[in-house]
Design a protein around this motif. Sequence first.
Motif, short mmCIF file in Angstrom:
data_model
loop_
_atom_site.label_atom_id
_atom_site.label_comp_id
_atom_site.label_asym_id
_atom_site.label_seq_id
_atom_site.Cartn_x
_atom_site.Cartn_y
_atom_site.Cartn_z
N GLU A 192 0.87 -1.18 0.00
CA GLU A 192 0.00 0.00 0.00
C GLU A 192 0.90 1.23 0.00
N VAL A 193 0.76 2.07 -1.01
CA VAL A 193 1.58 3.29 -1.07
C VAL A 193 0.67 4.49 -1.33
N HIS A 194 1.17 5.67 -1.01
CA HIS A 194 0.41 6.88 -1.28
C HIS A 194 0.95 7.55 -2.55
N ASP A 200 3.70 11.26 -11.09
CA ASP A 200 5.11 11.16 -10.74
C ASP A 200 5.31 10.70 -9.29
N VAL A 201 4.38 11.09 -8.39
CA VAL A 201 4.49 10.63 -7.00
C VAL A 201 4.20 9.14 -6.93
N GLN A 203 4.57 6.95 -9.30
CA GLN A 203 5.68 6.24 -9.93
C GLN A 203 6.82 6.03 -8.93
N LYS A 204 7.12 7.09 -8.19
CA LYS A 204 8.20 7.06 -7.20
C LYS A 204 7.87 6.07 -6.08
N ALA A 205 6.63 6.16 -5.57
CA ALA A 205 6.25 5.30 -4.45
C ALA A 205 6.23 3.83 -4.87
N ALA A 207 7.91 2.45 -7.38
CA ALA A 207 9.28 2.00 -7.65
C ALA A 207 9.99 1.64 -6.34
N GLY A 208 9.67 2.36 -5.27
CA GLY A 208 10.33 2.11 -4.00
C GLY A 208 9.86 0.85 -3.31
N VAL A 209 8.61 0.47 -3.54
CA VAL A 209 8.06 -0.66 -2.79
C VAL A 209 8.14 -1.97 -3.59
N PRO A 211 10.52 -3.71 -5.17
CA PRO A 211 11.53 -4.74 -4.93
C PRO A 211 11.17 -5.68 -3.79
N SER A 212 10.39 -5.21 -2.82
CA SER A 212 10.09 -6.07 -1.67
C SER A 212 8.75 -6.81 -1.83
N TYR A 227 -0.93 5.54 -14.62
CA TYR A 227 0.14 5.62 -15.60
C TYR A 227 1.49 5.56 -14.91
N ALA A 236 10.83 -1.86 -13.63
CA ALA A 236 11.34 -2.95 -12.80
C ALA A 236 11.37 -4.27 -13.56
N PHE B 52 15.33 8.48 -8.26
CA PHE B 52 14.44 9.47 -7.67
C PHE B 52 15.18 10.45 -6.77
N SER B 288 10.34 4.07 1.11
CA SER B 288 10.31 2.70 0.60
C SER B 288 10.31 1.70 1.73
#
Lengths: 340, 321
Positions: A192-194, A200-201, A203-205, A207-209, A211-212, A227, A236, B52, B288
């Motif tokens: 769950e990400v915000h 763009d936000v 996409q960033k969130a 991309a960060g989550v 991998p796990s 998008y 990824a 980023f 992250s």
Amino acid sequence: MNTKAKLLGAAALLSVAMPALAQDQTGDARIALSNNYAGNSWRQAMLESWEKVGQQAVEEGTVAAADTFTTSENQATEQAAQIQNMILQGYDAIVVNAASPTALNGAIAEACSAGITVVSFDGIVTEPCAWRIAVDFQEMGRQQVDYLAERLPEGGNLLEIRGLAGVFVDDEIHAGIQQGVEENPQFGIVGEVHGDWAQDVAQKAVAGVLPSLPEIVGVVTQGGDGYGAAQAIKAAGRDMPIIVMGNRQDEMQWWADQRDANGYETMSLSIAPGVATLAFWVAQQVLEGADVPKDLTVPFLKVTQDNLDEALASTPDGSVANVEYSLEDAKAVIEEAQAQ
Amino acid sequence: MADTSVNRPSFIALSRRPWFWAWVASAAAYGATLLLIDGGGGIDLIQAALTFAAFSAIVGIGQMFVITLGPGNVDLSIPATMTLAATLSLKFMGGSAGLILPGLVVAVGVGFSAGVANYLLIRMLRIPPIIATLSASFLYQSLAIWSNRGLRIKPPQALSDFTTGTLLGVPNVALVGLAVALAAWVLLERSTFGRWISAFGQNERAARLSGVPVEMVRALTFIGSAVLAGFTGYLLASFSGGAALNMGTEYLLISIAVVVIGGCSIAGGYSNVPGIWGGALFMFLIVSMLNSYGLGAGFRLMITGAIIIGIVAAASGRDPQ
């Protein structure tokens, strides 16, 4: 005595006849739009729809004015001051997309007691004297999970992209999604990400989550983030899950490109920014004296595999799918609410 | 100061570097996320973080120079400048590959103009920088809305490919961000101009009396910040598939946070460039990590706040200035 009775009778007759006389007499009514935010494509499309429909109504003599006012900072205090100005300017109706469901209540009660019709939409207010054209955000969340359940009967892992933390709309859609997952236990939300309703936000969130996360089969969203999610998942190198979209042109364009390349299938739903024009006509109907229930519901604008090309063709590049509502549409929505 | 300890690179000497704790915190956040990842996900996470963080680092470097000027100096127009530069340059390019470089000139030009406007408000009208840049930002945001009404225009394909691409596994935007950081490091640590900026922030009056052209320093600093914001807007919009009206919003907080976390003095006068990258990586990795552990947004913001306080406290515990 006799004259007095006659006068009284005449007065009584007049008061009965007045509402009937008021019919179709909104020609000199002035309607104002109080808008709390203009900083994204949805709100820009909303303002454009209002201007288009409002201008036409003014030209046809249905109303005298349909002006728009937007606050710069998305602040309830600023919007309350703006509404107070509108009262002083003598508008007959104020249509409001509110920064807060409660913080404007004082200003709105003032407007009501000044005899002004207040219609809130999208960002609705709780003040009882105002009309509310609400979006069933929970239903919006539920329908996403229901769609995924239809497409993926065996279920799987979902990624949820939420909106802006602390905002009512985010909590509501999230609650609907949770309910949908409870009803369809073959699905589980593993991340769950915000995304703050911004590509763009999101996409960033994402991309960060990513991998796990284990393999995901679906992404549930809130609009304006699909998008960005697709870009992050592509970067990824993962298999593309079913991403439920939110009617933005770039989302639909990406979907159409994927469909042409590999038969990608999904659906997209949101509220048309033109809902402002529905609120406009509801205000006009109230001014005209129609019996309008206080609580109305906005229909969803849904894009499916079948009408994707049609929706894309009618949406300007970089905007969001939209429809403008007519007086007849408003009457239909009112009738539907009366029937309930 | 810590400069004398360069000759004996021990842990203690290293830990006295103002940027040290930002890098420790980034490494810790990375390590904690790694516990949840199996397979090659660790590399993916580093790549995403570098990508980023590059955007945050570039705007953060501009903000760092401004903050170095001393109390009250902060550029609040960064988000609006990013949005305006991105909107105008992408509209100018209109997706045409031949206009990539002219488009860059447009973005940098918009940044330059915004910087000049900010400085003129500060200088001519004697408005405090924090108010001048805030009010100017409404103007830039309105111009962005007016120029394109929030429509997203796609970047040229070649530019989009470049910003999302990698060179030997390192994201291109990270290389750009590192180049900007290197230039900023030389400027700050090895040039007269850098000395002037630090002198300005340490004591404006003393700097003026000792012959530092303080108004020129201030002008170039605000222009530099706006130019970097415009450049970041151009890169970010090309990376994320188009300019959006709300694309810069989160970079207001981030640009200030990376400066603070990076161990620069919030009172001005003492700054360092490696800390900006450390802070930028941290701001990405902490989100992250907390997302990966499934912690809610409220908790995430609380932890982020607590960690920022912790880092600032740790970093300010170094040698008395």
